[in-house]
Design a protein around this motif. Structure first.
Motif, PDB file in Angstrom:
ATOM      1  N   ILE A  10       0.858  -1.173   0.000  1.00 36.67           N
ATOM      2  CA  ILE A  10       0.000   0.000   0.000  1.00 36.67           C
ATOM      3  C   ILE A  10       0.899   1.228   0.000  1.00 36.67           C
ATOM      4  O   ILE A  10       1.907   1.267   0.721  1.00 36.67           O
ATOM      5  N   ARG A  11       0.551   2.209  -0.783  1.00 39.04           N
ATOM      6  CA  ARG A  11       1.277   3.488  -0.774  1.00 39.04           C
ATOM      7  C   ARG A  11       0.278   4.598  -0.470  1.00 39.04           C
ATOM      8  O   ARG A  11      -0.716   4.723  -1.166  1.00 39.04           O
ATOM      9  N   HIS A  12       0.554   5.380   0.578  1.00 37.01           N
ATOM     10  CA  HIS A  12      -0.321   6.519   0.904  1.00 37.01           C
ATOM     11  C   HIS A  12      -0.272   7.555  -0.213  1.00 37.01           C
ATOM     12  O   HIS A  12      -1.244   8.238  -0.481  1.00 37.01           O
ATOM     13  N   ASP A  13       0.893   7.693  -0.835  1.00 34.19           N
ATOM     14  CA  ASP A  13       1.048   8.493  -2.042  1.00 34.19           C
ATOM     15  C   ASP A  13       2.107   7.791  -2.881  1.00 34.19           C
ATOM     16  O   ASP A  13       2.800   6.906  -2.408  1.00 34.19           O
ATOM     17  N   VAL A  24      -6.798  -0.977   2.795  1.00 36.83           N
ATOM     18  CA  VAL A  24      -7.579   0.247   2.908  1.00 36.83           C
ATOM     19  C   VAL A  24      -9.016  -0.174   3.166  1.00 36.83           C
ATOM     20  O   VAL A  24      -9.552  -1.019   2.448  1.00 36.83           O
ATOM     21  N   VAL A  34      -6.562   3.049   6.951  1.00 40.95           N
ATOM     22  CA  VAL A  34      -5.446   2.574   6.125  1.00 40.95           C
ATOM     23  C   VAL A  34      -4.429   1.984   7.085  1.00 40.95           C
ATOM     24  O   VAL A  34      -4.104   2.598   8.104  1.00 40.95           O
ATOM     25  N   GLY A  57      -2.656   2.150  -4.297  1.00 44.37           N
ATOM     26  CA  GLY A  57      -2.404   3.522  -3.872  1.00 44.37           C
ATOM     27  C   GLY A  57      -3.538   4.416  -4.311  1.00 44.37           C
ATOM     28  O   GLY A  57      -4.580   3.941  -4.773  1.00 44.37           O
ATOM     29  N   PRO A  58      -3.346   5.717  -4.194  1.00 41.72           N
ATOM     30  CA  PRO A  58      -4.394   6.632  -4.611  1.00 41.72           C
ATOM     31  C   PRO A  58      -4.591   6.588  -6.125  1.00 41.72           C
ATOM     32  O   PRO A  58      -3.627   6.415  -6.882  1.00 41.72           O
ATOM     33  N   HIS A 116      -3.471  11.249  -2.294  1.00 42.67           N
ATOM     34  CA  HIS A 116      -2.964  10.479  -1.164  1.00 42.67           C
ATOM     35  C   HIS A 116      -4.123   9.741  -0.501  1.00 42.67           C
ATOM     36  O   HIS A 116      -5.280  10.111  -0.670  1.00 42.67           O
ATOM     37  N   LEU A 117      -3.798   8.689   0.220  1.00 46.51           N
ATOM     38  CA  LEU A 117      -4.795   7.899   0.944  1.00 46.51           C
ATOM     39  C   LEU A 117      -4.781   8.301   2.405  1.00 46.51           C
ATOM     40  O   LEU A 117      -3.786   8.101   3.095  1.00 46.51           O
ATOM     41  N   THR A 118      -5.865   8.869   2.877  1.00 43.15           N
ATOM     42  CA  THR A 118      -6.008   9.187   4.291  1.00 43.15           C
ATOM     43  C   THR A 118      -7.459   8.986   4.696  1.00 43.15           C
ATOM     44  O   THR A 118      -8.366   9.034   3.848  1.00 43.15           O
ATOM     45  N   GLU A 119      -7.647   8.757   5.967  1.00 39.18           N
ATOM     46  CA  GLU A 119      -9.003   8.564   6.483  1.00 39.18           C
ATOM     47  C   GLU A 119      -9.868   9.776   6.179  1.00 39.18           C
ATOM     48  O   GLU A 119      -9.387  10.907   6.202  1.00 39.18           O
TER      49      GLU A 119
END
Length: 148
Positions: A10-13, A24, A34, A57-58, A116-119
């Motif tokens: 997994i990549r947050h960005d 996720v 995540v 990722g995103p 980016h991946l965030t809550e």
């Protein structure tokens, strides 16, 4: 419905470090969590689980002219198949193309932000294989493309 999208990485960005064996959690059109796959599976035991090979990722922003296709819907679908869930405003030059994007929850943006991946953010995800080909695209929480 609560869905866990799990992948090898997994990549947050796309510029940051990878989390091995991550996941996720998506509820509706939002990211709920995540983190490590095992932790999220334990935390959300009733969730549907989708396991993907590759790197999640995103979703990307399609920054160029939309692919040629016979209809606006097919042009938007080609963008989704590439792992993008947003297009730039300057490339959506017809009402029909904008309508097709809106029907598919594809964002039309004035510029390309750094995804980016965030809550709590919109659940726009993409999974890519080691060759960089898109395996799956999730747009606003819905699986809209899956390579067979």
């Amino acid at each position: 419905m609560l869905t866990i999208h799990a992948a090898d990485e997994i990549r947050h960005d796309w510029d940051g470090a990878a989390l091995k064996d991550g996941a996720v959690v998506v509820e509706g059109d939002r990211i709920t969590a995540v983190g490590a796959r095992a932790d999220l599976l334990a935390r959300f035991p009733g969730a549907r689980v989708r396991n993907w090979p590759g790197v999640l990722g995103p979703a990307r922003v399609h920054e160029h002219a939309l692919p040629d296709a016979p209809t606006p819907r097919e042009r938007v679908h080609a963008v989704l198949k590439s792992g993008a869930t947003a297009v730039l405003d300057r490339h959506t030059d017809s009402p029909e193309l904008r309508a097709a994007a809106a029907r598919n929850d594809v964002l039309v943006l004035p510029h390309a932000p750094r995804p980016h991946l965030t809550e709590t953010t919109r659940a726009d995800l993409a999974v890519f294989d080691e060759a960089g080909e898109c395996i799956a695209t999730v747009c606003a929480g819905r699986l809209v493309h899956r390579r067979r």
